[in-house]
Design a protein around this motif. Sequence first.
Motif, PDB file in Angstrom:
ATOM      1  N   THR A  47      -9.020   5.382 -10.831  1.00 18.66           N
ATOM      2  CA  THR A  47      -9.827   5.362  -9.611  1.00 18.66           C
ATOM      3  C   THR A  47      -9.398   6.501  -8.688  1.00 18.66           C
ATOM      4  O   THR A  47      -8.433   7.196  -8.962  1.00 18.66           O
ATOM      5  N   SER A  48     -10.092   6.623  -7.583  1.00 19.02           N
ATOM      6  CA  SER A  48      -9.705   7.628  -6.593  1.00 19.02           C
ATOM      7  C   SER A  48      -8.745   7.056  -5.551  1.00 19.02           C
ATOM      8  O   SER A  48      -8.400   7.721  -4.582  1.00 19.02           O
ATOM      9  N   THR A  49      -8.317   5.829  -5.747  1.00 18.01           N
ATOM     10  CA  THR A  49      -7.383   5.175  -4.831  1.00 18.01           C
ATOM     11  C   THR A  49      -5.963   5.342  -5.354  1.00 18.01           C
ATOM     12  O   THR A  49      -5.694   5.109  -6.525  1.00 18.01           O
ATOM     13  N   GLU A  50      -5.048   5.716  -4.463  1.00 17.60           N
ATOM     14  CA  GLU A  50      -3.633   5.836  -4.833  1.00 17.60           C
ATOM     15  C   GLU A  50      -2.983   4.464  -4.678  1.00 17.60           C
ATOM     16  O   GLU A  50      -2.943   3.903  -3.581  1.00 17.60           O
ATOM     17  N   VAL A  51      -2.500   3.930  -5.792  1.00 14.51           N
ATOM     18  CA  VAL A  51      -1.840   2.629  -5.777  1.00 14.51           C
ATOM     19  C   VAL A  51      -0.380   2.846  -6.161  1.00 14.51           C
ATOM     20  O   VAL A  51      -0.093   3.481  -7.167  1.00 14.51           O
ATOM     21  N   SER A  52       0.537   2.332  -5.337  1.00 11.40           N
ATOM     22  CA  SER A  52       1.960   2.497  -5.634  1.00 11.40           C
ATOM     23  C   SER A  52       2.656   1.135  -5.602  1.00 11.40           C
ATOM     24  O   SER A  52       2.173   0.188  -4.992  1.00 11.40           O
ATOM     25  N   PHE A  53       3.789   1.085  -6.282  1.00 11.18           N
ATOM     26  CA  PHE A  53       4.606  -0.128  -6.315  1.00 11.18           C
ATOM     27  C   PHE A  53       5.999   0.203  -5.817  1.00 11.18           C
ATOM     28  O   PHE A  53       6.616   1.166  -6.257  1.00 11.18           O
ATOM     29  N   GLU A  54       6.483  -0.605  -4.865  1.00 15.52           N
ATOM     30  CA  GLU A  54       7.822  -0.442  -4.312  1.00 15.52           C
ATOM     31  C   GLU A  54       8.615  -1.717  -4.569  1.00 15.52           C
ATOM     32  O   GLU A  54       8.247  -2.781  -4.086  1.00 15.52           O
ATOM     33  N   ASN A  55       9.686  -1.607  -5.324  1.00  9.59           N
ATOM     34  CA  ASN A  55      10.575  -2.740  -5.572  1.00  9.59           C
ATOM     35  C   ASN A  55      11.755  -2.568  -4.616  1.00  9.59           C
ATOM     36  O   ASN A  55      12.806  -2.053  -4.983  1.00  9.59           O
ATOM     37  N   LYS A  56      11.564  -2.997  -3.374  1.00 13.62           N
ATOM     38  CA  LYS A  56      12.489  -2.699  -2.277  1.00 13.62           C
ATOM     39  C   LYS A  56      13.896  -3.225  -2.486  1.00 13.62           C
ATOM     40  O   LYS A  56      14.858  -2.592  -2.059  1.00 13.62           O
ATOM     41  N   LYS A  85      -5.396   4.251  -0.096  1.00 17.90           N
ATOM     42  CA  LYS A  85      -4.016   3.989  -0.509  1.00 17.90           C
ATOM     43  C   LYS A  85      -3.757   2.488  -0.458  1.00 17.90           C
ATOM     44  O   LYS A  85      -4.108   1.812   0.505  1.00 17.90           O
ATOM     45  N   ILE A  86      -3.120   1.982  -1.525  1.00 16.88           N
ATOM     46  CA  ILE A  86      -2.716   0.586  -1.602  1.00 16.88           C
ATOM     47  C   ILE A  86      -1.256   0.562  -2.034  1.00 16.88           C
ATOM     48  O   ILE A  86      -0.881   1.249  -2.982  1.00 16.88           O
ATOM     49  N   VAL A  87      -0.451  -0.215  -1.318  1.00 14.47           N
ATOM     50  CA  VAL A  87       0.966  -0.346  -1.663  1.00 14.47           C
ATOM     51  C   VAL A  87       1.247  -1.795  -2.024  1.00 14.47           C
ATOM     52  O   VAL A  87       0.954  -2.708  -1.250  1.00 14.47           O
ATOM     53  N   ILE A  88       1.810  -1.983  -3.218  1.00 12.99           N
ATOM     54  CA  ILE A  88       2.286  -3.293  -3.673  1.00 12.99           C
ATOM     55  C   ILE A  88       3.803  -3.255  -3.503  1.00 12.99           C
ATOM     56  O   ILE A  88       4.444  -2.309  -3.966  1.00 12.99           O
ATOM     57  N   SER A  89       4.368  -4.246  -2.832  1.00 13.16           N
ATOM     58  CA  SER A  89       5.828  -4.228  -2.676  1.00 13.16           C
ATOM     59  C   SER A  89       6.420  -5.598  -2.978  1.00 13.16           C
ATOM     60  O   SER A  89       5.792  -6.627  -2.757  1.00 13.16           O
ATOM     61  N   PHE A  90       7.637  -5.556  -3.519  1.00 13.43           N
ATOM     62  CA  PHE A  90       8.445  -6.742  -3.784  1.00 13.43           C
ATOM     63  C   PHE A  90       9.701  -6.631  -2.940  1.00 13.43           C
ATOM     64  O   PHE A  90      10.299  -5.562  -2.844  1.00 13.43           O
ATOM     65  N   GLU A  91      10.084  -7.769  -2.359  1.00  9.67           N
ATOM     66  CA  GLU A  91      11.335  -7.865  -1.616  1.00  9.67           C
ATOM     67  C   GLU A  91      11.833  -9.289  -1.839  1.00  9.67           C
ATOM     68  O   GLU A  91      11.025 -10.220  -1.840  1.00  9.67           O
ATOM     69  N   HIS A  92      13.133  -9.448  -2.045  1.00  6.13           N
ATOM     70  CA  HIS A  92      13.623 -10.804  -2.282  1.00  6.13           C
ATOM     71  C   HIS A  92      14.966 -11.034  -1.604  1.00  6.13           C
ATOM     72  O   HIS A  92      15.662 -10.100  -1.222  1.00  6.13           O
ATOM     73  N   ASN A  93      15.256 -12.332  -1.458  1.00  2.00           N
ATOM     74  CA  ASN A  93      16.566 -12.764  -0.995  1.00  2.00           C
ATOM     75  C   ASN A  93      16.972 -13.925  -1.901  1.00  2.00           C
ATOM     76  O   ASN A  93      16.367 -14.115  -2.953  1.00  2.00           O
ATOM     77  N   MET A  94      17.939 -14.696  -1.507  1.00  2.00           N
ATOM     78  CA  MET A  94      18.424 -15.780  -2.370  1.00  2.00           C
ATOM     79  C   MET A  94      17.373 -16.872  -2.590  1.00  2.00           C
ATOM     80  O   MET A  94      17.410 -17.576  -3.594  1.00  2.00           O
TER      81      MET A  94
END
Length: 172
Positions: A55-64, A98-107
């Motif tokens: 697609t013409s959309t920039e999709v990124s993934f951040e595993n913070k 632009k679409i950003v997928i991000s993951f963040e976790h704790n205990m």
Amino acid sequence: SSPHMKKRLADTKSLMKGVIKEVRRVSFNLTPSSLSDFGIVPAMKKISSEVSALTSTEVSFENKTKFIKRLENNVETNLYRIVQEAVNNGIKYAKAKKIVISFEHNMTNLIVVVKDDGIGFDYDKLNKSGHFGASGHGIFNMKERTAFINSNFNLETAAGKGTKITITLPLN
């Protein structure tokens, strides 16, 4: 070698490129093998790169926070489908660049965010119309999938402000 035949050949090539692109998209959506083989994190990397390429959309993934844990198959599949729906909505309806997928976790929780820079919408108006109105089925499905995996769904949007979907998944 005639101009007419050159034009037909060019049209055919263009059509074939479109068909190949669509077949790749459909086959990827049917069976994300990276999900069952390697887990949710590699699947998020894969969907980001695939959608960006198609697609013409920039999709990124951040595993913070460098989340690497495998989740139950059912949880991973539903989480994948929620993110997939959010990304598709960002492209199709929000016209996001632009679409950003991000993951963040704790205990205790994994926090999954899908944020786009699209046109946004009036969520209250959609909510009042009910999920069987002219639109909103995707949001309803995301909420249902989120509830099914005992998670929390939050949607923030406004006309002209983009959309942010947050899924909070307990890690127990």
